[in-house]
Design a protein around this motif. Sequence first.
Motif, PDB file in Angstrom:
ATOM      1  N   ALA A   6       0.951  -1.191   0.009  1.00 21.72           N
ATOM      2  CA  ALA A   6       0.047  -0.097  -0.010  1.00 21.72           C
ATOM      3  C   ALA A   6       1.082   1.483   0.041  1.00 21.72           C
ATOM      4  N   ALA A   7       0.234   2.147  -0.367  1.00 22.75           N
ATOM      5  CA  ALA A   7       1.209   3.553  -0.530  1.00 22.75           C
ATOM      6  C   ALA A   7       0.253   4.921  -0.017  1.00 22.75           C
ATOM      7  N   ALA A   9       0.687   9.258   0.108  1.00 23.10           N
ATOM      8  CA  ALA A   9       1.353  10.079  -0.352  1.00 23.10           C
ATOM      9  C   ALA A   9       0.522  11.600   0.302  1.00 23.10           C
ATOM     10  N   THR A  21       3.840   6.640 -12.975  1.00 18.09           N
ATOM     11  CA  THR A  21       3.113   6.388 -11.720  1.00 18.09           C
ATOM     12  C   THR A  21       1.952   5.500 -11.978  1.00 18.09           C
ATOM     13  N   LEU A  25       2.133   2.305  -9.959  1.00 21.36           N
ATOM     14  CA  LEU A  25       1.389   1.813  -8.863  1.00 21.36           C
ATOM     15  C   LEU A  25      -0.111   1.579  -9.094  1.00 21.36           C
ATOM     16  N   THR A  30      -1.614  -1.159  -6.513  1.00 20.14           N
ATOM     17  CA  THR A  30      -1.255  -1.057  -5.151  1.00 20.14           C
ATOM     18  C   THR A  30      -2.452   0.033  -4.670  1.00 20.14           C
ATOM     19  N   THR A  32      -3.707   3.033  -2.846  1.00 19.76           N
ATOM     20  CA  THR A  32      -2.986   4.301  -2.654  1.00 19.76           C
ATOM     21  C   THR A  32      -3.979   5.347  -1.995  1.00 19.76           C
ATOM     22  N   LEU A  34      -3.995   9.212  -1.066  1.00 22.99           N
ATOM     23  CA  LEU A  34      -3.655  10.894  -1.387  1.00 22.99           C
ATOM     24  C   LEU A  34      -4.183  11.558  -0.099  1.00 22.99           C
ATOM     25  N   CYS A  53      -7.460   7.954  -7.960  1.00 26.61           N
ATOM     26  CA  CYS A  53      -8.059   8.179  -6.531  1.00 26.61           C
ATOM     27  C   CYS A  53      -9.103   8.979  -6.467  1.00 26.61           C
ATOM     28  N   MET A  66      -8.372   3.063  -3.893  1.00 30.65           N
ATOM     29  CA  MET A  66      -7.717   4.256  -4.560  1.00 30.65           C
ATOM     30  C   MET A  66      -8.275   5.681  -3.953  1.00 30.65           C
TER      31      MET A  66
END
Length: 107
Positions: A6-7, A9, A21, A25, A30, A32, A34, A53, A66
Amino acid sequence: LGQVVAAVAFYPTRIGDLGGTQRGLVAAQTPTLLIQGDSDALSSPAVATALGCTRVTVPIDADVRMASVVFDECGHAFAHRGHAGDDTAIAAKTALSLAAHWILRFL
């Protein structure tokens, strides 16, 4: 080595290669998150849109992978600058908690 599960930002401004990107991702699916402030002149909501997202509210639904969370009346770096007594302190605490929970839910 391990895999990125997972990410997160915070106020993304340095995603210069959106195509890369998206192929990385996003193509890897993945999860994600934000995190941005609505008064942030440096981090455009266009980044979230370009990455796919969806803007969501807290709590984030379990099926969302997302996501973009935008905090009202917060500027750039609010989560790193929120201090007790500051108007952004609650938003900062919430943002950091969201980030931790986002990663943990995918482990």
